[in-house]
Design an enzyme around this catalytic site. Structure first.
Site, short mmCIF file in Angstrom:
data_model
loop_
_atom_site.label_atom_id
_atom_site.label_comp_id
_atom_site.label_asym_id
_atom_site.label_seq_id
_atom_site.Cartn_x
_atom_site.Cartn_y
_atom_site.Cartn_z
CG HIS A 119 -0.61 0.03 2.55
ND1 HIS A 119 -0.42 1.33 3.18
CD2 HIS A 119 -0.15 -0.75 3.52
CE1 HIS A 119 -0.04 1.11 4.47
NE2 HIS A 119 0.28 -0.14 4.65
CG ASP A 156 2.17 0.69 8.07
OD1 ASP A 156 1.77 0.31 6.96
OD2 ASP A 156 1.53 1.05 8.81
CD GLU A 210 -3.29 -1.26 5.30
OE1 GLU A 210 -3.29 -2.45 5.75
OE2 GLU A 210 -2.95 -0.14 5.70
CD GLU A 211 -1.67 2.15 7.46
OE1 GLU A 211 -2.33 1.81 8.45
OE2 GLU A 211 -0.41 2.16 7.35
CG ASP A 247 1.52 -3.53 4.97
OD1 ASP A 247 2.22 -2.26 5.19
OD2 ASP A 247 0.04 -3.35 5.61
CG HIS A 288 -0.20 3.51 12.28
ND1 HIS A 288 -1.08 2.77 12.32
CD2 HIS A 288 0.31 3.15 10.98
CE1 HIS A 288 -1.47 1.84 11.45
NE2 HIS A 288 -0.47 1.79 10.54
C1 IPO Z 1 0.35 -4.30 9.68
C2 IPO Z 1 0.38 -5.65 9.65
C3 IPO Z 1 0.52 -6.60 10.53
C4 IPO Z 1 1.12 -6.00 11.54
I1 IPO Z 1 1.64 -7.19 13.37
C5 IPO Z 1 1.11 -4.44 11.91
C6 IPO Z 1 0.56 -3.82 10.96
C7 IPO Z 1 -0.08 -3.47 8.42
C8 IPO Z 1 -0.03 -2.04 8.66
N1 IPO Z 1 -0.01 -1.62 7.25
C9 IPO Z 1 -1.43 -1.66 9.18
O1 IPO Z 1 -1.43 -0.64 10.03
N2 IPO Z 1 -2.49 -2.07 8.74
O2 IPO Z 1 -3.68 -1.41 9.07
ZN ZN Z 2 -0.47 0.82 8.91
#
Ligand code: IPO
Ligand code: ZN
Length: 415
Positions: A216, A236, A270-271, A298, A375
């Site tokens: 993403h 991320d 995606e977020e 990702d 994040h």
């Molecule tokens: C993500 C996936 C696995 C883990 I452990 C942490 C984060 C994906 C990341 N893009 C996310 O914030 N998904 O909402």
């Molecule tokens: Zn994320």
């Protein structure tokens, strides 16, 4: 402590934002639903289902109760924050286009496309893979992560997020050069301005069958994310897009011509509930696209464990996961592969899985040791040690996956 204060600030910023009352249907796990009720006491589960083993559902999801709830769209970023803070994971809900789609989703993943047979997972293209693998370079991945994380943010509604999508499209077009069988398009989404990017290498004699490799392109720092927020999203998921971009570069520089069609995707949004990939996967299913496999990258550049690559076993396809483990064994014998679970639809692989397609999610760490900086404004290259050696492993696995699955002819001609 610091984290808590930061999140409280983000919630305040979110409340200060302009709220448009737009009701949307979401499906959310039971723990997420309890948090939603704290944010909106009026939120009410319209229907719920306890997920049972049905052969297609991954182990981790079995037993969980999922609720269908209608909420104000403006509440979603706060719900996302709350789930992130309290349950220590991201996402945790899926936004549906209407009640009908929401109800379909609650029934579990859709049935596979009629007539779509599982591919042969034979590993029989050693010459091609071994010739291409050493051409993958971490320095290129590092450069792409740097460029993407230099954007102020890549949130799905900001001008920077739009610009980042345009930049990826331009980069991929440059890599495509003037090959007639390679196209780059930007997939427009009806409800937000950031477009997804898709690069297609058309298959020679089995082009109806398609392989998807995605990551993403958006980034976030939670509900307050806006035009001036700093959200570098280096891991991320600039890392995943950068890993994929390096695979594209090497496949095209080597003039690789697949028999199946290969599509690389940089998903928007995606977020905020897997919205970009959900849009695309739904469209593909509607058009009865023969997607024989989808791979999601990702977060590829932060090594949280002694093992190198974790295959996530929920919302993914077990046979394809085994294929990936075998690819690692054959082509990357020094890498250690582990297994983990998210426990929820944590990235875009879940969008393909929901449409009944075989999806996999090789991840940079176990769930428990995942990158603590995502994040936040600290999701920088520095937080991953200013290197891209970890992300390179994912390019290597993705390239082996693309070539081994991409080199198969029509099923009838398989021995
Ligand atoms: C993500 C996936 C696995 C883990 I452990 C942490 C984060 C994906 C990341 N893009 C996310 O914030 N998904 O909402
Ligand atoms: Zn994320």
């Amino acid at each position: 402590m610091l984290k808590l204060r930061q999140s409280a600030l983000l919630v305040l910023l979110g409340l200060a934002g302009v709220a448009q009352a737009q009701p949307v249907w979401i499906s959310v796990g039971d723990q997420g639903y309890q948090l939603l009720r704290k944010l909106d006491a009026g939120a009410k589960s319209r229907e719920s289902r306890q997920l049972a083993a049905d052969g297609r559902l991954a182990k981790g999801a079995v037993g969980e109760t999922v609720h269908l709830v209608q909420v104000d769209e403006a509440l979603l970023p706060k719900l996302s924050d709350s789930i992130h803070e309290n349950l220590r994971h991201c996402g945790g809900f899926i936004v549906h286009r209407d009640l009908k789609e929401a109800q379909a989703a609650l029934k579990g993943a859709a049935a596979p496309l009629a007539g779509l047979v599982a591919p042969s997972y034979a590993i029989d293209n050693q010459a091609a893979v071994n010739q291409l693998l050493p051409q993958l370079q971490d320095s290129n991945i590092l450069g792409t992560i740097q460029s993407l994380s230099n954007y102020q943010n890549r949130f799905y509604t900001t001008s920077h997020g739009v610009n980042a999508s345009n930049w990826i499209a331009a980069q991929w077009k440059q890599l495509a050069g003037n090959r007639g069988d390679v196209t780059v398009e930007q997939f427009a989404h009806a409800s937000w301005p950031q477009k997804s990017v898709i690069l297609t290498i058309k298959g020679t004699d089995n082009s109806a069958e398609t392989i998807v490799l995605g990551g993403h392109l958006d980034s976030t720092v939670g509900s307050g994310t806006g035009e001036s927020s700093r959200a570098p999203g280096a891991d991320d998921d600039a890392s995943g897009v950068a890993s994929l971009t390096e695979v594209i570069r090497v496949l095209l520089a080597g003039n690789y011509q697949p028999r199946r069609t290969i599509k690389f995707m940089a998903y928007s949004a995606e977020e905020v509930g897997l919205r970009g990939s959900a849009d695309i996967a739904k469209r593909f299913k509607q058009q009865q696209a023969k997607v024989v496999g989808a791979l999601q990258l990702d977060m590829t550049n932060y090594q949280g464990d002694a093992q190198d690559i974790f295959l996530f076993t929920d919302y993914t396809n077990a046979a394809q996961n085994t294929f990936l483990a075998n690819l690692a064994k054959v082509y990357l014998p020094s890498l250690k592969v582990g297994y983990s679970q998210c426990g929820y639809a944590c990235s875009d692989h879940a969008s393909w899985n929901a449409q009944g397609y075989a999806a996999s999610f090789p991840f940079e760490s176990s769930f428990n040791n995942s990158n603590p900086y995502i994040h936040s404004r600290n999701d920088t290259l520095a937080s991953s040690g200013n290197q891209a050696k970890h992300a390179l492993k994912f390019s290597q696995l993705a390239l082996a996956y693309a070539v081994e699955l991409g080199s198969d002819g029509p099923a009838a001609k398989l021995r």
